[in-house]
Scaffold this active site. Structure first.
Site, PDB file in Angstrom:
ATOM      1  N   ASP A  86     127.580   8.688  11.792  1.00 41.40           N
ATOM      2  CA  ASP A  86     126.683   8.247  12.293  1.00 41.40           C
ATOM      3  C   ASP A  86     126.989   8.591  14.198  1.00 41.40           C
ATOM      4  O   ASP A  86     128.166   8.433  14.499  1.00 41.40           O
ATOM      5  CB  ASP A  86     126.840   6.446  12.840  1.00 41.40           C
ATOM      6  CG  ASP A  86     125.086   6.494  12.448  1.00 41.40           C
ATOM      7  OD1 ASP A  86     124.500   6.808  13.308  1.00 41.40           O
ATOM      8  OD2 ASP A  86     125.529   4.756  12.667  1.00 41.40           O
ATOM      9  N   GLY A 102     119.149   2.731  17.842  1.00 40.03           N
ATOM     10  CA  GLY A 102     117.861   2.742  17.604  1.00 40.03           C
ATOM     11  C   GLY A 102     117.104   1.331  16.290  1.00 40.03           C
ATOM     12  O   GLY A 102     116.488   1.493  15.841  1.00 40.03           O
ATOM     13  N   GLU A 108     124.881  -0.814  10.393  1.00 41.67           N
ATOM     14  CA  GLU A 108     125.881   0.363  11.482  1.00 41.67           C
ATOM     15  C   GLU A 108     126.570  -0.125  11.138  1.00 41.67           C
ATOM     16  O   GLU A 108     128.105   0.405  10.655  1.00 41.67           O
ATOM     17  CB  GLU A 108     125.561   1.209  12.686  1.00 41.67           C
ATOM     18  CG  GLU A 108     123.932   1.596  12.355  1.00 41.67           C
ATOM     19  CD  GLU A 108     123.554   2.518  13.867  1.00 41.67           C
ATOM     20  OE1 GLU A 108     123.971   1.564  14.302  1.00 41.67           O
ATOM     21  OE2 GLU A 108     122.923   3.324  13.937  1.00 41.67           O
TER      22      GLU A 108
HETATM   23  C1  5RP Z   1     120.921   3.945  16.463  1.00 42.60           C
HETATM   24  C2  5RP Z   1     122.204   3.786  17.233  1.00 42.60           C
HETATM   25  C3  5RP Z   1     121.831   5.996  17.099  1.00 42.60           C
HETATM   26  O1  5RP Z   1     122.992   5.930  16.372  1.00 42.60           O
HETATM   27  C4  5RP Z   1     121.945   6.356  18.409  1.00 42.60           C
HETATM   28  O2  5RP Z   1     121.223   5.286  18.976  1.00 42.60           O
HETATM   29  C5  5RP Z   1     122.200   7.586  18.988  1.00 42.60           C
HETATM   30  O3  5RP Z   1     121.103   8.192  17.844  1.00 42.60           O
HETATM   31  P1  5RP Z   1     120.745   9.357  18.571  1.00 42.60           P
HETATM   32  O4  5RP Z   1     121.870  10.813  17.487  1.00 42.60           O
HETATM   33  O5  5RP Z   1     118.857   9.569  18.047  1.00 42.60           O
HETATM   34  O6  5RP Z   1     120.714  10.169  19.823  1.00 42.60           O
HETATM   35  O7  5RP Z   1     122.997   3.803  17.114  1.00 42.60           O
HETATM   36  O8  5RP Z   1     120.937   2.504  16.383  1.00 42.60           O
END
Ligand code: 5RP
Length: 225
Positions: A86, A102, A108
Protein backbone atom coordinates in the site's frame (compact mmCIF):
# COMPACT_ATOMS: atom_id res chain seq x y z
CA UNK A 1 13.27 14.23 -15.04
CA UNK A 2 10.65 11.63 -14.15
CA UNK A 3 7.11 12.83 -13.39
CA UNK A 4 5.37 11.93 -10.16
CA UNK A 5 3.24 9.45 -12.09
CA UNK A 6 6.38 7.76 -13.48
CA UNK A 7 7.86 7.63 -9.98
CA UNK A 8 4.69 5.98 -8.66
CA UNK A 9 4.91 3.46 -11.49
CA UNK A 10 8.53 2.76 -10.60
CA UNK A 11 7.55 2.10 -7.00
CA UNK A 12 4.65 -0.18 -8.02
CA UNK A 13 7.00 -2.11 -10.33
CA UNK A 14 9.52 -2.49 -7.50
CA UNK A 15 6.78 -3.97 -5.30
CA UNK A 16 5.82 -6.45 -8.04
CA UNK A 17 9.46 -7.55 -8.29
CA UNK A 18 9.59 -7.77 -4.48
CA UNK A 19 6.56 -10.06 -4.18
CA UNK A 20 7.18 -12.25 -7.23
CA UNK A 21 9.41 -14.80 -5.42
CA UNK A 22 6.79 -15.08 -2.64
CA UNK A 23 3.93 -16.09 -4.93
CA UNK A 24 2.38 -19.54 -5.27
CA UNK A 25 -0.99 -21.12 -6.01
CA UNK A 26 -2.15 -20.85 -2.37
CA UNK A 27 -0.72 -17.41 -1.67
CA UNK A 28 -3.04 -14.50 -0.87
CA UNK A 29 -1.70 -10.96 -0.61
CA UNK A 30 -3.16 -7.80 0.88
CA UNK A 31 -3.68 -4.84 -1.41
CA UNK A 32 -4.15 -1.21 -0.42
CA UNK A 33 -5.90 1.81 -1.85
CA UNK A 34 -4.83 4.90 -3.76
CA UNK A 35 -3.25 5.94 -7.03
CA UNK A 36 0.02 4.08 -6.33
CA UNK A 37 -1.85 0.96 -5.19
CA UNK A 38 -3.90 1.19 -8.42
CA UNK A 39 -0.69 0.95 -10.46
CA UNK A 40 0.37 -2.04 -8.39
CA UNK A 41 -3.01 -3.71 -9.00
CA UNK A 42 -2.70 -3.10 -12.75
CA UNK A 43 0.73 -4.75 -12.74
CA UNK A 44 -0.52 -7.61 -10.59
CA UNK A 45 -2.85 -8.53 -13.45
CA UNK A 46 0.24 -9.82 -15.29
CA UNK A 47 0.88 -12.24 -12.43
CA UNK A 48 -2.68 -13.60 -12.44
CA UNK A 49 -2.55 -17.38 -12.14
CA UNK A 50 0.61 -17.16 -9.99
CA UNK A 51 -1.33 -16.46 -6.76
CA UNK A 52 -4.59 -17.51 -5.14
CA UNK A 53 -5.92 -13.97 -4.94
CA UNK A 54 -5.95 -10.79 -2.88
CA UNK A 55 -7.73 -9.17 0.04
CA UNK A 56 -8.60 -5.55 -0.74
CA UNK A 57 -8.60 -2.64 1.69
CA UNK A 58 -11.50 -0.86 -0.07
CA UNK A 59 -14.42 -1.40 -2.39
CA UNK A 60 -12.50 0.67 -4.96
CA UNK A 61 -9.47 -1.65 -4.95
CA UNK A 62 -11.70 -4.74 -4.85
CA UNK A 63 -13.44 -3.56 -8.02
CA UNK A 64 -10.10 -2.85 -9.73
CA UNK A 65 -8.72 -6.28 -8.79
CA UNK A 66 -11.88 -8.03 -9.98
CA UNK A 67 -11.81 -5.98 -13.20
CA UNK A 68 -8.44 -7.58 -13.96
CA UNK A 69 -9.85 -11.05 -13.30
CA UNK A 70 -8.02 -11.40 -9.99
CA UNK A 71 -9.83 -13.24 -7.18
CA UNK A 72 -10.87 -10.98 -4.29
CA UNK A 73 -11.11 -12.84 -1.00
CA UNK A 74 -12.94 -11.99 2.21
CA UNK A 75 -10.43 -11.40 5.00
CA UNK A 76 -12.46 -13.77 7.19
CA UNK A 77 -11.52 -16.61 4.85
CA UNK A 78 -7.79 -15.87 4.96
CA UNK A 79 -5.49 -16.89 7.78
CA UNK A 80 -2.17 -15.55 6.59
CA UNK A 81 -0.67 -13.26 3.98
CA UNK A 82 3.06 -12.80 3.37
CA UNK A 83 2.69 -9.16 2.37
CA UNK A 84 0.42 -6.14 2.33
CA UNK A 85 1.24 -3.56 -0.37
CA UNK A 86 0.00 0.00 0.00
CA UNK A 87 0.96 3.64 -0.32
CA UNK A 88 1.18 6.37 2.30
CA UNK A 89 0.48 10.07 2.59
CA UNK A 90 3.60 10.57 4.72
CA UNK A 91 6.30 8.20 5.94
CA UNK A 92 9.27 8.89 8.21
CA UNK A 93 12.61 7.16 8.62
CA UNK A 94 11.17 4.86 11.31
CA UNK A 95 8.55 3.81 8.74
CA UNK A 96 5.76 5.35 10.78
CA UNK A 97 3.10 6.65 8.41
CA UNK A 98 0.10 8.90 7.98
CA UNK A 99 -2.52 7.24 5.82
CA UNK A 100 -6.14 7.77 4.90
CA UNK A 101 -5.93 10.39 2.18
CA UNK A 102 -8.23 8.07 0.24
CA UNK A 103 -10.37 7.44 3.30
CA UNK A 104 -9.67 3.70 3.47
CA UNK A 105 -7.55 3.82 6.64
CA UNK A 106 -9.58 1.44 8.80
CA UNK A 107 -9.71 -1.42 6.33
CA UNK A 108 -6.08 -0.73 5.45
CA UNK A 109 -5.07 -1.13 9.09
CA UNK A 110 -7.11 -4.30 9.44
CA UNK A 111 -5.77 -6.01 6.32
CA UNK A 112 -2.20 -4.91 7.09
CA UNK A 113 -2.49 -6.38 10.59
CA UNK A 114 -3.00 -9.86 9.19
CA UNK A 115 -0.03 -9.70 6.79
CA UNK A 116 3.51 -10.64 7.82
CA UNK A 117 5.01 -7.51 6.25
CA UNK A 118 3.75 -4.10 5.13
CA UNK A 119 5.52 -2.96 1.98
CA UNK A 120 5.02 0.78 1.48
CA UNK A 121 5.13 2.05 -2.09
CA UNK A 122 5.47 5.77 -2.73
CA UNK A 123 7.50 8.41 -4.43
CA UNK A 124 10.21 10.07 -2.35
CA UNK A 125 8.10 13.20 -1.78
CA UNK A 126 6.18 11.21 0.85
CA UNK A 127 9.31 10.84 3.00
CA UNK A 128 9.28 13.43 5.80
CA UNK A 129 11.45 14.18 8.79
CA UNK A 130 8.46 14.63 11.06
CA UNK A 131 4.88 13.45 10.46
CA UNK A 132 2.03 15.94 10.55
CA UNK A 133 2.20 18.40 7.65
CA UNK A 134 -0.42 16.20 5.98
CA UNK A 135 -3.68 16.57 7.96
CA UNK A 136 -4.27 13.39 9.94
CA UNK A 137 -7.44 11.54 8.84
CA UNK A 138 -9.56 10.03 11.61
CA UNK A 139 -12.53 7.76 10.86
CA UNK A 140 -15.36 8.59 13.27
CA UNK A 141 -18.83 7.15 13.89
CA UNK A 142 -21.18 9.97 12.78
CA UNK A 143 -22.88 10.56 16.16
CA UNK A 144 -19.47 11.16 17.78
CA UNK A 145 -18.38 13.84 15.27
CA UNK A 146 -18.54 16.86 17.61
CA UNK A 147 -17.32 15.00 20.70
CA UNK A 148 -14.26 13.72 18.85
CA UNK A 149 -13.69 17.14 17.25
CA UNK A 150 -13.63 18.76 20.72
CA UNK A 151 -11.21 16.15 22.04
CA UNK A 152 -8.93 16.70 19.06
CA UNK A 153 -8.96 20.48 19.60
CA UNK A 154 -7.94 19.84 23.22
CA UNK A 155 -4.93 17.93 21.82
CA UNK A 156 -3.95 20.98 19.74
CA UNK A 157 -5.43 19.89 16.41
CA UNK A 158 -7.75 21.66 14.00
CA UNK A 159 -10.33 19.14 12.77
CA UNK A 160 -12.18 19.58 9.50
CA UNK A 161 -15.02 17.37 8.31
CA UNK A 162 -14.24 15.76 4.94
CA UNK A 163 -17.19 17.15 3.05
CA UNK A 164 -19.63 14.73 1.43
CA UNK A 165 -17.40 11.74 2.12
CA UNK A 166 -18.66 8.47 3.63
CA UNK A 167 -16.22 5.62 4.26
CA UNK A 168 -16.80 2.06 3.07
CA UNK A 169 -17.88 1.42 6.67
CA UNK A 170 -20.54 4.15 6.65
CA UNK A 171 -18.60 6.62 8.77
CA UNK A 172 -17.19 10.13 8.42
CA UNK A 173 -13.60 11.40 8.25
CA UNK A 174 -12.17 14.27 10.26
CA UNK A 175 -8.93 15.60 8.74
CA UNK A 176 -6.88 17.09 11.55
CA UNK A 177 -4.27 19.77 10.86
CA UNK A 178 -1.79 21.29 13.29
CA UNK A 179 -0.92 18.27 15.42
CA UNK A 180 2.60 18.06 16.82
CA UNK A 181 3.49 14.45 16.35
CA UNK A 182 6.54 13.78 18.52
CA UNK A 183 5.37 10.39 19.72
CA UNK A 184 3.43 8.83 16.84
CA UNK A 185 2.66 5.46 18.52
CA UNK A 186 1.52 7.29 21.69
CA UNK A 187 -0.73 9.69 19.77
CA UNK A 188 -2.12 6.81 17.72
CA UNK A 189 -3.11 4.98 20.90
CA UNK A 190 -4.58 8.11 22.45
CA UNK A 191 -6.71 8.99 19.42
CA UNK A 192 -7.84 5.41 18.88
CA UNK A 193 -8.98 5.36 22.49
CA UNK A 194 -11.44 8.24 22.07
CA UNK A 195 -15.03 6.95 22.12
CA UNK A 196 -16.44 7.14 18.61
CA UNK A 197 -13.08 6.93 16.84
CA UNK A 198 -12.92 3.86 14.63
CA UNK A 199 -9.26 4.40 13.91
CA UNK A 200 -6.87 7.23 13.15
CA UNK A 201 -4.58 7.38 10.15
CA UNK A 202 -1.37 7.02 12.16
CA UNK A 203 0.26 3.70 11.34
CA UNK A 204 3.00 3.79 13.96
CA UNK A 205 2.25 1.15 16.60
CA UNK A 206 2.66 -1.12 13.65
CA UNK A 207 4.19 0.76 10.72
CA UNK A 208 5.69 -0.43 7.47
CA UNK A 209 8.41 -3.07 7.40
CA UNK A 210 9.89 -2.01 4.07
CA UNK A 211 9.48 1.18 2.01
CA UNK A 212 10.19 1.16 -1.72
CA UNK A 213 10.54 4.86 -2.44
CA UNK A 214 10.96 5.97 -6.03
CA UNK A 215 13.53 8.71 -6.61
CA UNK A 216 14.99 10.31 -9.72
CA UNK A 217 18.01 8.04 -9.15
CA UNK A 218 16.03 4.81 -8.78
CA UNK A 219 14.40 2.92 -5.90
CA UNK A 220 15.48 3.76 -2.38
CA UNK A 221 14.70 0.82 -0.08
CA UNK A 222 14.22 1.58 3.62
CA UNK A 223 13.78 -1.01 6.33
CA UNK A 224 12.20 -0.62 9.73
CA UNK A 225 15.04 0.28 12.15
C1 5RP B 1 -5.66 5.69 1.16
C2 5RP B 1 -4.25 5.83 1.56
C3 5RP B 1 -3.23 5.92 0.46
O1 5RP B 1 -2.27 4.95 0.66
C4 5RP B 1 -2.59 7.27 0.49
O2 5RP B 1 -3.60 8.26 0.41
C5 5RP B 1 -1.61 7.45 -0.67
O3 5RP B 1 -2.29 7.53 -1.87
P1 5RP B 1 -1.56 7.76 -3.26
O4 5RP B 1 -0.85 6.50 -3.62
O5 5RP B 1 -2.70 8.09 -4.20
O6 5RP B 1 -0.63 8.94 -3.09
O7 5RP B 1 -3.90 5.87 2.69
O8 5RP B 1 -6.51 5.69 2.27
Amino acid sequence: MLTQQQLKQQSADAALAFIEPLLGPDVVIGVGTGSTADLFIDGLARLRGRLRGAVASSERSAARLAGHGLDVLDLNDVQAMPVYIDGADEIDARLHMIKGGGGALTREKIVASVADRYICIADESKLVERLGAFPLPIEVIPMAREAVARAVVALGGQPRLRDGFVTDNGNIILDVAGLHIDDAPGLEARLNNLPGVVTCGLFAQSGAHVALLATQQGIRELHRP
